[in-house]
Design a protein around this motif. Sequence first.
Motif, mmCIF file in Angstrom:
data_model
loop_
_atom_site.group_PDB
_atom_site.id
_atom_site.type_symbol
_atom_site.label_atom_id
_atom_site.label_comp_id
_atom_site.label_asym_id
_atom_site.label_seq_id
_atom_site.Cartn_x
_atom_site.Cartn_y
_atom_site.Cartn_z
ATOM 1 N N SER A 184 90.988 42.295 43.102
ATOM 2 C CA SER A 184 90.758 42.635 44.540
ATOM 3 C C SER A 184 89.703 41.722 45.194
ATOM 4 N N ASP A 185 88.344 41.769 44.549
ATOM 5 C CA ASP A 185 87.420 40.845 45.134
ATOM 6 C C ASP A 185 87.568 39.472 45.547
ATOM 7 N N ALA A 186 88.489 38.942 44.530
ATOM 8 C CA ALA A 186 88.843 37.356 44.543
ATOM 9 C C ALA A 186 89.691 37.128 45.687
ATOM 10 N N SER A 187 90.635 38.364 45.882
ATOM 11 C CA SER A 187 91.669 38.076 47.124
ATOM 12 C C SER A 187 91.115 38.300 48.261
ATOM 13 N N LYS A 188 89.995 39.260 48.181
ATOM 14 C CA LYS A 188 89.342 39.501 49.402
ATOM 15 C C LYS A 188 88.525 38.396 50.095
ATOM 16 N N LYS A 189 87.982 37.621 49.000
ATOM 17 C CA LYS A 189 87.142 36.377 49.155
ATOM 18 C C LYS A 189 88.166 35.344 49.901
ATOM 19 N N THR A 190 89.327 35.106 49.586
ATOM 20 C CA THR A 190 90.119 34.248 50.145
ATOM 21 C C THR A 190 90.775 34.512 51.315
ATOM 22 N N LEU A 191 90.716 35.888 51.533
ATOM 23 C CA LEU A 191 91.388 36.348 52.834
ATOM 24 C C LEU A 191 90.323 36.137 53.936
ATOM 25 N N ILE A 192 89.110 36.451 53.669
ATOM 26 C CA ILE A 192 87.725 36.467 54.660
ATOM 27 C C ILE A 192 87.589 35.063 54.623
ATOM 28 N N GLU A 193 87.604 34.092 53.835
ATOM 29 C CA GLU A 193 87.388 32.790 54.084
ATOM 30 C C GLU A 193 88.431 32.160 55.132
ATOM 31 N N GLY A 194 89.887 32.456 54.946
ATOM 32 C CA GLY A 194 90.898 32.312 55.713
ATOM 33 C C GLY A 194 90.652 32.598 57.188
ATOM 34 N N LYS B 15 85.532 42.961 54.494
ATOM 35 C CA LYS B 15 84.160 42.965 54.472
ATOM 36 C C LYS B 15 83.526 43.860 53.824
ATOM 37 N N ASP B 16 84.132 45.054 53.759
ATOM 38 C CA ASP B 16 83.553 46.435 53.372
ATOM 39 C C ASP B 16 83.549 46.349 51.548
ATOM 40 N N ALA B 17 82.403 46.209 51.038
ATOM 41 C CA ALA B 17 82.471 45.953 49.475
ATOM 42 C C ALA B 17 83.125 47.377 49.025
ATOM 43 N N ASN B 18 82.994 48.547 49.547
ATOM 44 C CA ASN B 18 83.917 49.479 48.792
ATOM 45 C C ASN B 18 85.569 49.580 49.053
ATOM 46 N N PHE B 19 85.851 48.632 49.755
ATOM 47 C CA PHE B 19 87.189 48.425 50.059
ATOM 48 C C PHE B 19 87.953 47.765 48.857
ATOM 49 N N ASN B 20 89.026 48.361 48.177
ATOM 50 C CA ASN B 20 89.794 47.857 47.041
ATOM 51 C C ASN B 20 91.178 47.548 47.596
ATOM 52 N N VAL B 21 91.612 46.362 47.581
ATOM 53 C CA VAL B 21 93.004 46.066 48.325
ATOM 54 C C VAL B 21 94.051 46.886 47.607
ATOM 55 N N PHE B 22 93.587 47.283 46.179
ATOM 56 C CA PHE B 22 94.759 48.164 45.475
ATOM 57 C C PHE B 22 94.363 49.574 45.562
ATOM 58 N N TYR B 23 93.595 49.924 46.548
ATOM 59 C CA TYR B 23 93.496 51.438 46.731
ATOM 60 C C TYR B 23 93.156 52.143 45.336
#
Length: 188
Positions: free
Chosen positions: A60-70, A87-95
């Motif tokens: 999730s963290d690695a995916s968020k990094k790519t998405l934020i960079e994009g 950008k919310d550190a508590n948000f996990n894309v996998f819920y």
Amino acid sequence: MDFNQLLEKRRSVRDFMDKKVPLELIKEIISDSIKAPNASHRQPWSFIIVNNRDMMKRISDASKKTLIEGIEKDPNSPMKGYAAVLKDANFNVFYNAPCMVGIVGKIKAATIAYDCALLACYFMLSAASKGLGTCWVAQGAEARDPELLKEIGLPEDHKIHAPIILGYPKSIPPMPERKEPVILKIIS
Ligand SMILES: Cc1cc2nc3c(=O)[nH]c(=O)nc-3n(C[C@H](O)[C@H](O)[C@H](O)COP(=O)(O)O)c2cc1C
């Protein structure tokens, strides 16, 4: 459960109990899902089962990094509306689901996206029939860290076409309303 009940029950679930899904059950759902239609009966799919919350958080963290960079590179990014939540550190894309099954195939292969999507549909219906909740989380297929991808067993020329989270739902949401189907023409 009849077919209509199953269609109602298969909802995108984003709230899960803190309960692991037994590996045997995950394998049963995979066995159901491979009965999906697929072009030329090539069965071009494979699976990565991540039944570990720590690894899911890393993906999730690695995916968020790519998405934020994009989003930061492209002011017109369609993902712009998700910037704050990503950008919310508590948000996990996998819920915080207990499990993610990656439906995997070659990056470049004829019909692969269709084949994996149909398989994913069977997977989600099978899971619902067994009392489990799923959600296709496209945001979770954006990890690009080569070390991490190697660790999860993803071959270099493959990608996760359909990342499906899986778990015991705390609750099943009602079906979001559907638009009337647009029938362009009836020729009879
Ligand atoms: C290709 C695809 C990608 C999706 N990606 C996400 C996602 O990244 N995050 C999410 O919460 N839901 C995602 N969903 C779930 C949809 O939001 C959901 O299917 C839609 O709102 C309809 O709700 P229902 O599945 O309960 O009928 C995705 C669904 C599909 C088919």
